[in-house]
Design an enzyme around this catalytic site. Structure first.
Site, short mmCIF file in Angstrom:
data_model
loop_
_atom_site.label_atom_id
_atom_site.label_comp_id
_atom_site.label_asym_id
_atom_site.label_seq_id
_atom_site.Cartn_x
_atom_site.Cartn_y
_atom_site.Cartn_z
N LYS A 1 -0.98 -5.55 5.76
CA LYS A 1 -0.86 -7.15 5.53
C LYS A 1 0.20 -7.64 7.01
O LYS A 1 -0.38 -8.68 7.56
CB LYS A 1 -0.06 -7.34 4.41
CG LYS A 1 -0.71 -7.16 3.05
CD LYS A 1 0.03 -7.52 1.86
CE LYS A 1 1.38 -6.89 1.70
NZ LYS A 1 1.43 -5.55 1.48
N ARG B 1 3.49 -12.27 -6.00
CA ARG B 1 3.21 -10.96 -6.33
C ARG B 1 3.18 -10.67 -7.83
O ARG B 1 3.29 -9.65 -8.52
CB ARG B 1 4.47 -10.07 -5.64
CG ARG B 1 4.32 -9.35 -4.51
CD ARG B 1 5.49 -8.77 -4.23
NE ARG B 1 5.38 -7.58 -3.50
CZ ARG B 1 5.37 -7.49 -2.13
NH1 ARG B 1 5.50 -8.35 -1.23
NH2 ARG B 1 5.15 -6.13 -1.68
N ARG C 1 4.65 5.00 9.65
CA ARG C 1 4.84 3.67 10.04
C ARG C 1 6.33 3.68 10.75
O ARG C 1 7.14 4.24 10.22
CB ARG C 1 4.72 2.70 9.04
CG ARG C 1 5.39 1.34 9.58
CD ARG C 1 5.04 0.34 8.41
NE ARG C 1 5.85 0.42 7.18
CZ ARG C 1 5.83 -0.51 6.22
NH1 ARG C 1 4.85 -1.55 6.38
NH2 ARG C 1 6.48 -0.43 5.15
N ARG D 1 11.64 2.12 7.53
CA ARG D 1 12.33 1.37 6.39
C ARG D 1 12.87 2.01 5.32
O ARG D 1 12.20 3.08 5.10
CB ARG D 1 10.99 0.24 6.07
CG ARG D 1 11.10 -1.20 6.46
CD ARG D 1 9.95 -1.85 6.13
NE ARG D 1 9.67 -1.87 4.80
CZ ARG D 1 8.52 -2.74 4.38
NH1 ARG D 1 7.68 -3.36 5.03
NH2 ARG D 1 8.22 -2.64 2.97
N ARG E 1 6.66 1.39 -5.54
CA ARG E 1 5.86 0.20 -5.17
C ARG E 1 4.39 -0.04 -5.51
O ARG E 1 3.88 -0.91 -5.74
CB ARG E 1 6.07 0.04 -3.56
CG ARG E 1 7.56 -0.20 -2.99
CD ARG E 1 7.91 0.34 -1.70
NE ARG E 1 7.11 -0.46 -0.60
CZ ARG E 1 7.00 0.07 0.73
NH1 ARG E 1 7.56 0.97 1.16
NH2 ARG E 1 6.01 -0.59 1.48
P1 AP5 Z 1 1.57 -2.78 7.74
O1 AP5 Z 1 0.81 -3.89 8.33
O2 AP5 Z 1 3.10 -2.58 7.79
O3 AP5 Z 1 1.35 -2.88 6.12
P2 AP5 Z 1 1.90 -3.98 5.08
O4 AP5 Z 1 0.79 -4.18 4.29
O5 AP5 Z 1 2.38 -5.14 5.72
O6 AP5 Z 1 2.90 -2.93 4.31
P3 AP5 Z 1 4.30 -3.36 3.78
O7 AP5 Z 1 5.11 -2.04 3.39
O8 AP5 Z 1 5.05 -4.41 4.61
O9 AP5 Z 1 3.94 -3.77 2.20
P4 AP5 Z 1 4.74 -4.34 1.13
O10 AP5 Z 1 3.99 -5.22 0.36
O11 AP5 Z 1 5.24 -2.98 0.61
O12 AP5 Z 1 6.10 -4.79 1.74
P5 AP5 Z 1 7.09 -6.32 1.66
O13 AP5 Z 1 7.65 -6.18 3.05
O14 AP5 Z 1 5.89 -7.19 1.65
O15 AP5 Z 1 0.86 -1.43 7.96
C1 AP5 Z 1 1.20 -0.30 7.53
C2 AP5 Z 1 1.18 0.97 8.50
O16 AP5 Z 1 -0.16 1.27 8.48
C3 AP5 Z 1 1.77 0.51 10.02
O17 AP5 Z 1 2.16 1.67 10.57
C4 AP5 Z 1 0.52 0.04 10.72
O18 AP5 Z 1 0.48 0.29 11.88
C5 AP5 Z 1 -0.78 0.94 9.96
N1 AP5 Z 1 -1.97 0.36 10.11
C6 AP5 Z 1 -2.20 -1.00 9.43
N2 AP5 Z 1 -3.33 -1.25 9.58
C7 AP5 Z 1 -4.05 -0.04 9.77
C8 AP5 Z 1 -5.56 -0.06 9.81
N3 AP5 Z 1 -6.45 -0.75 9.57
N4 AP5 Z 1 -5.87 1.40 10.27
C9 AP5 Z 1 -4.77 2.20 10.65
N5 AP5 Z 1 -3.60 2.16 10.54
C10 AP5 Z 1 -3.21 0.82 9.87
O19 AP5 Z 1 7.87 -5.94 0.42
C11 AP5 Z 1 8.91 -5.10 0.60
C12 AP5 Z 1 9.74 -5.30 -0.60
O20 AP5 Z 1 10.35 -6.43 -0.88
C13 AP5 Z 1 8.94 -5.17 -2.07
O21 AP5 Z 1 8.86 -3.78 -2.33
C14 AP5 Z 1 9.95 -6.06 -3.08
O22 AP5 Z 1 11.04 -5.21 -3.45
C15 AP5 Z 1 10.41 -7.02 -2.25
N6 AP5 Z 1 9.41 -8.31 -2.31
C16 AP5 Z 1 8.70 -8.88 -1.26
N7 AP5 Z 1 8.09 -10.03 -1.64
C17 AP5 Z 1 8.48 -10.16 -2.90
C18 AP5 Z 1 7.85 -10.93 -4.01
N8 AP5 Z 1 7.07 -11.90 -3.59
N9 AP5 Z 1 8.14 -10.97 -5.18
C19 AP5 Z 1 9.23 -9.96 -5.34
N10 AP5 Z 1 9.73 -8.90 -4.51
C20 AP5 Z 1 9.35 -9.03 -3.09
MG MG Z 2 4.65 -5.96 5.63
#
Ligand code: AP5
Ligand code: MG
Length: 223
Positions: free
Chosen positions: A20, A95, A134, A167, A178
């Site tokens: 994402k 979410r 990552r 992270r 997660r």
């Molecule tokens: P990356 O682009 O970093 O993936 P991502 O989908 O952004 O992963 P996140 O870990 O950020 O998602 P998340 O939903 O767990 O975290 P968030 O910060 O939202 O890509 C991942 C890796 O793969 C990278 O190394 C990249 O280079 C590689 N890659 C990407 N695309 C590729 C491809 N096509 N081919 C090969 N490699 C590829 O949330 C974190 C925490 O915050 C949650 O757990 C929760 O505690 C809290 N939180 C956030 N939002 C909310 C909400 N709305 N409600 C409640 N809690 C929340």
């Molecule tokens: Mg992200």
């Protein structure tokens, strides 16, 4: 920009590590929308030790969702800012069903609605592989991968030159939590948006460029 005269209110959803953040960078370069990542907002609050950060940090480090009442208020405040008037890209919000309903209500007050929800799909095995390889920049939020998206200089951010880190929630234990939270609490919102005829699916196992080409198609066709 591809959406000069069109309001584009986008949600990017998908399991942790689906890509994402990676795709958000490309969307922002091609479409005139601000990137709103609740995860990035929480991580900034944690690093600044604000009251919000103190509240959120235990949930995030354990891989659990931050409670709805905290998250919804944060997003509502952000969406009221001027740069969101002609559209926005939400990454990681909503979410839960209550978050999705709250978002619909917030937008309806201003006669606005979500135009496109992009659902990125991938299997757990690939996601686990992506998460362990990552590396992220704690300064500007840029995301890298030691196998598929290497920085130009090992361990250093291409954008701002800061040292890259892993992270805190990118460990096997928190990652399981997660994935489980995504399956049980987040995936059901896809159906909520399918009923509104705004859901488009993308295979996130493709290359970064191929995934973006599919996303671009969905956004250009959004009404
Ligand atoms: P990356 O682009 O970093 O993936 P991502 O989908 O952004 O992963 P996140 O870990 O950020 O998602 P998340 O939903 O767990 O975290 P968030 O910060 O939202 O890509 C991942 C890796 O793969 C990278 O190394 C990249 O280079 C590689 N890659 C990407 N695309 C590729 C491809 N096509 N081919 C090969 N490699 C590829 O949330 C974190 C925490 O915050 C949650 O757990 C929760 O505690 C809290 N939180 C956030 N939002 C909310 C909400 N709305 N409600 C409640 N809690 C929340
Ligand atoms: Mg992200």
């Amino acid at each position: 920009m591809e959406n000069e005269n069109k309001e584009l209110n986008i949600i990017l959803m998908g399991p942790p590590a689906a890509g994402k953040g990676t795709q958000s960078e490309l969307i922002v370069k091609n479409f005139a929308v601000p990137h709103i990542s609740t995860g990035d907002m929480f991580r900034a609050a944690i690093s600044n030790k604000t009251p919000l950060g103190l509240k959120a940090q235990e949930y995030i480090n354990a891989g659990l969702l931050v409670p709805d009442e905290v998250t919804i208020g944060l997003v509502e405040e952000r969406l009221c800012q001027d740069d969101c008037k002609k559209g926005f890209l939400l990454d990681g919000f909503p979410r839960t069903i209550p978050q999705a309903e709250a978002l619909d209500n917030m937008l309806a007050k201003f006669n606005r609605r979500i135009n496109a929800v992009v659902l990125m799909t991938a299997d757990d095995e690939v996601l686990t592989e992506r998460i362990t390889s990552r590396r992220v920049c704690p300064e500007c939020g840029a995301s890298y991968n030691i196998n598929t998206k290497k920085p130009k200089v090992d361990g250093i951010c291409d954008v701002c030159g800061h040292e890259l880190i892993q992270r805190k929630d990118d460990n096997a234990e928190a990652f399981k939590v997660r994935l489980d939270a995504y399956a049980k609490q987040t995936f059901p919102i896809a159906e909520h948006y399918a009923k509104q005829n705004v859901l488009g699916k993308v295979d996130a196992l493709q290359s970064i460029e191929e995934v973006f080409a599919d996303i671009k198609k969905i956004l250009l066709e959004a009404k």
